[in-house]
Design a protein around this motif. Structure first.
Motif, PDB file in Angstrom:
ATOM      1  N   GLN A   1     -55.069 -26.425  42.001  1.00  0.00           N
ATOM      2  CA  GLN A   1     -54.761 -26.882  43.348  1.00  0.00           C
ATOM      3  C   GLN A   1     -53.314 -26.578  43.701  1.00  0.00           C
ATOM      4  O   GLN A   1     -52.449 -26.489  42.811  1.00  0.00           O
ATOM      5  N   ALA A   2     -53.064 -26.441  44.966  1.00  0.00           N
ATOM      6  CA  ALA A   2     -51.697 -26.223  45.433  1.00  0.00           C
ATOM      7  C   ALA A   2     -50.795 -27.335  44.911  1.00  0.00           C
ATOM      8  O   ALA A   2     -51.182 -28.509  44.902  1.00  0.00           O
ATOM      9  N   GLY A   3     -49.618 -26.935  44.464  1.00  0.00           N
ATOM     10  CA  GLY A   3     -48.680 -27.873  43.873  1.00  0.00           C
ATOM     11  C   GLY A   3     -48.796 -27.992  42.371  1.00  0.00           C
ATOM     12  O   GLY A   3     -47.921 -28.577  41.724  1.00  0.00           O
ATOM     13  N   GLY A   4     -49.854 -27.440  41.823  1.00  0.00           N
ATOM     14  CA  GLY A   4     -50.066 -27.511  40.375  1.00  0.00           C
ATOM     15  C   GLY A   4     -49.328 -26.433  39.629  1.00  0.00           C
ATOM     16  O   GLY A   4     -48.563 -25.651  40.202  1.00  0.00           O
ATOM     17  N   SER A   5     -49.575 -26.400  38.320  1.00  0.00           N
ATOM     18  CA  SER A   5     -48.891 -25.457  37.431  1.00  0.00           C
ATOM     19  C   SER A   5     -49.894 -24.740  36.545  1.00  0.00           C
ATOM     20  O   SER A   5     -50.972 -25.265  36.255  1.00  0.00           O
ATOM     21  N   LEU A   6     -49.506 -23.575  36.129  1.00  0.00           N
ATOM     22  CA  LEU A   6     -50.251 -22.810  35.130  1.00  0.00           C
ATOM     23  C   LEU A   6     -49.249 -22.085  34.251  1.00  0.00           C
ATOM     24  O   LEU A   6     -48.145 -21.728  34.712  1.00  0.00           O
TER      25      LEU A   6
ATOM     26  N   GLN B   1     -44.514 -19.245  33.140  1.00  0.00           N
ATOM     27  CA  GLN B   1     -44.750 -20.602  33.605  1.00  0.00           C
ATOM     28  C   GLN B   1     -44.645 -20.604  35.123  1.00  0.00           C
ATOM     29  O   GLN B   1     -43.613 -20.185  35.672  1.00  0.00           O
ATOM     30  N   MET B   2     -45.696 -21.070  35.774  1.00  0.00           N
ATOM     31  CA  MET B   2     -45.741 -21.068  37.234  1.00  0.00           C
ATOM     32  C   MET B   2     -45.893 -22.498  37.728  1.00  0.00           C
ATOM     33  O   MET B   2     -46.889 -23.166  37.393  1.00  0.00           O
ATOM     34  N   ASN B   3     -44.926 -22.961  38.468  1.00  0.00           N
ATOM     35  CA  ASN B   3     -44.929 -24.324  38.989  1.00  0.00           C
ATOM     36  C   ASN B   3     -45.003 -24.328  40.509  1.00  0.00           C
ATOM     37  O   ASN B   3     -44.737 -23.314  41.154  1.00  0.00           O
ATOM     38  N   SER B   4     -45.359 -25.471  41.050  1.00  0.00           N
ATOM     39  CA  SER B   4     -45.434 -25.638  42.510  1.00  0.00           C
ATOM     40  C   SER B   4     -46.218 -24.502  43.147  1.00  0.00           C
ATOM     41  O   SER B   4     -45.771 -23.882  44.119  1.00  0.00           O
ATOM     42  N   LEU B   5     -47.374 -24.247  42.591  1.00  0.00           N
ATOM     43  CA  LEU B   5     -48.157 -23.098  43.045  1.00  0.00           C
ATOM     44  C   LEU B   5     -48.630 -23.281  44.479  1.00  0.00           C
ATOM     45  O   LEU B   5     -48.909 -24.404  44.928  1.00  0.00           O
ATOM     46  N   LYS B   6     -48.713 -22.133  45.161  1.00  0.00           N
ATOM     47  CA  LYS B   6     -49.120 -22.094  46.561  1.00  0.00           C
ATOM     48  C   LYS B   6     -50.339 -21.194  46.701  1.00  0.00           C
ATOM     49  O   LYS B   6     -50.550 -20.298  45.869  1.00  0.00           O
ATOM     50  N   PRO B   7     -51.135 -21.390  47.734  1.00  0.00           N
ATOM     51  CA  PRO B   7     -52.301 -20.510  47.921  1.00  0.00           C
ATOM     52  C   PRO B   7     -51.913 -19.028  47.955  1.00  0.00           C
ATOM     53  O   PRO B   7     -52.679 -18.184  47.479  1.00  0.00           O
ATOM     54  N   GLU B   8     -50.738 -18.724  48.444  1.00  0.00           N
ATOM     55  CA  GLU B   8     -50.310 -17.319  48.492  1.00  0.00           C
ATOM     56  C   GLU B   8     -49.956 -16.746  47.126  1.00  0.00           C
ATOM     57  O   GLU B   8     -49.691 -15.552  47.004  1.00  0.00           O
ATOM     58  N   ASP B   9     -49.950 -17.584  46.104  1.00  0.00           N
ATOM     59  CA  ASP B   9     -49.766 -17.089  44.730  1.00  0.00           C
ATOM     60  C   ASP B   9     -51.078 -16.585  44.136  1.00  0.00           C
ATOM     61  O   ASP B   9     -51.076 -16.046  43.021  1.00  0.00           O
ATOM     62  N   THR B  10     -52.164 -16.750  44.854  1.00  0.00           N
ATOM     63  CA  THR B  10     -53.457 -16.267  44.374  1.00  0.00           C
ATOM     64  C   THR B  10     -53.418 -14.756  44.203  1.00  0.00           C
ATOM     65  O   THR B  10     -53.076 -14.019  45.126  1.00  0.00           O
ATOM     66  N   ALA B  11     -53.761 -14.305  42.994  1.00  0.00           N
ATOM     67  CA  ALA B  11     -53.687 -12.880  42.673  1.00  0.00           C
ATOM     68  C   ALA B  11     -54.188 -12.669  41.257  1.00  0.00           C
ATOM     69  O   ALA B  11     -54.374 -13.624  40.496  1.00  0.00           O
ATOM     70  N   VAL B  12     -54.371 -11.406  40.926  1.00  0.00           N
ATOM     71  CA  VAL B  12     -54.544 -11.033  39.528  1.00  0.00           C
ATOM     72  C   VAL B  12     -53.150 -10.771  38.970  1.00  0.00           C
ATOM     73  O   VAL B  12     -52.375 -10.011  39.563  1.00  0.00           O
ATOM     74  N   TYR B  13     -52.856 -11.414  37.857  1.00  0.00           N
ATOM     75  CA  TYR B  13     -51.544 -11.292  37.239  1.00  0.00           C
ATOM     76  C   TYR B  13     -51.642 -10.390  36.017  1.00  0.00           C
ATOM     77  O   TYR B  13     -52.522 -10.568  35.163  1.00  0.00           O
TER      78      TYR B  13
ATOM     79  N   VAL C   1     -55.591 -15.694  38.917  1.00  0.00           N
ATOM     80  CA  VAL C   1     -55.050 -17.006  39.278  1.00  0.00           C
ATOM     81  C   VAL C   1     -55.473 -17.290  40.710  1.00  0.00           C
ATOM     82  O   VAL C   1     -55.224 -16.486  41.617  1.00  0.00           O
ATOM     83  N   THR C   2     -56.126 -18.424  40.901  1.00  0.00           N
ATOM     84  CA  THR C   2     -56.564 -18.828  42.233  1.00  0.00           C
ATOM     85  C   THR C   2     -55.992 -20.205  42.540  1.00  0.00           C
ATOM     86  O   THR C   2     -56.195 -21.145  41.765  1.00  0.00           O
ATOM     87  N   VAL C   3     -55.282 -20.298  43.642  1.00  0.00           N
ATOM     88  CA  VAL C   3     -54.674 -21.556  44.047  1.00  0.00           C
ATOM     89  C   VAL C   3     -55.368 -22.036  45.321  1.00  0.00           C
ATOM     90  O   VAL C   3     -55.338 -21.356  46.348  1.00  0.00           O
ATOM     91  N   SER C   4     -55.987 -23.189  45.219  1.00  0.00           N
ATOM     92  CA  SER C   4     -56.711 -23.733  46.365  1.00  0.00           C
ATOM     93  C   SER C   4     -55.802 -24.651  47.180  1.00  0.00           C
ATOM     94  O   SER C   4     -54.924 -25.326  46.635  1.00  0.00           O
ATOM     95  N   SER C   5     -56.060 -24.688  48.471  1.00  0.00           N
ATOM     96  CA  SER C   5     -55.226 -25.521  49.353  1.00  0.00           C
ATOM     97  C   SER C   5     -55.785 -26.934  49.480  1.00  0.00           C
ATOM     98  O   SER C   5     -56.879 -27.227  49.044  1.00  0.00           O
TER      99      SER C   5
END
Length: 122
Positions: free
Chosen positions: A13-18, A81-93, A118-122
């Motif tokens: 979810q948006a705001g989460g970390s991976l 480390q990815m923090n405060s994830l946003k929907p626009e961070d959705t991509a193949v890394y 990586v998929t970030v939901s709003s």
């Protein structure tokens, strides 16, 4: 020859970390600079972050402060480390390895992994 395998992607979810991992094979892992790139649907692949053989890091300006690259030489693994994830961070890394230190230049990277979604939901 270096082989790279990414892992750690998923749905968050948006705001989460991976934390993404990239495991490398090959004896000369420590002599390579490692980069992270991403490609969103319909967009070109773009630079995210890189870490040099000496441990220096370099980030895309837009991602500074949210993403952190690190490595464990003994484990031959680099991390993103990815923090405060946003929907626009959705991509193949993707992770990639380079013998040079021109971190944002994709053409400088000799080896690439297959990518992790990586998929970030709003």
């Amino acid at each position: 020859q270096v082989q790279l395998v990414e892992s750690g992607g998923g749905l968050v979810q948006a705001g989460g970390s991976l934390r993404l991992s990239c495991a490398a094979s090959g004896r000369t892992f420590s002599s390579y600079a490692m980069g992270w790139f991403r490609q969103a649907p319909g967009k070109e692949r773009e630079f995210v972050a890189a870490i040099s053989w000496s441990g220096s890091t370099y980030y895309a300006d837009s991602l500074k402060g949210r993403f952190t690259a690190s490595r464990d030489i003994a484990k031959r693994t680099v991390y993103l480390q990815m923090n405060s994830l946003k929907p626009e961070d959705t991509a193949v890394y993707y992770c990639a390895a380079s013998k040079s230190w021109r971190p944002g230049i994709q053409e400088e990277y000799n080896y690439w992994g297959q990518g992790t979604q990586v998929t970030v939901s709003s």
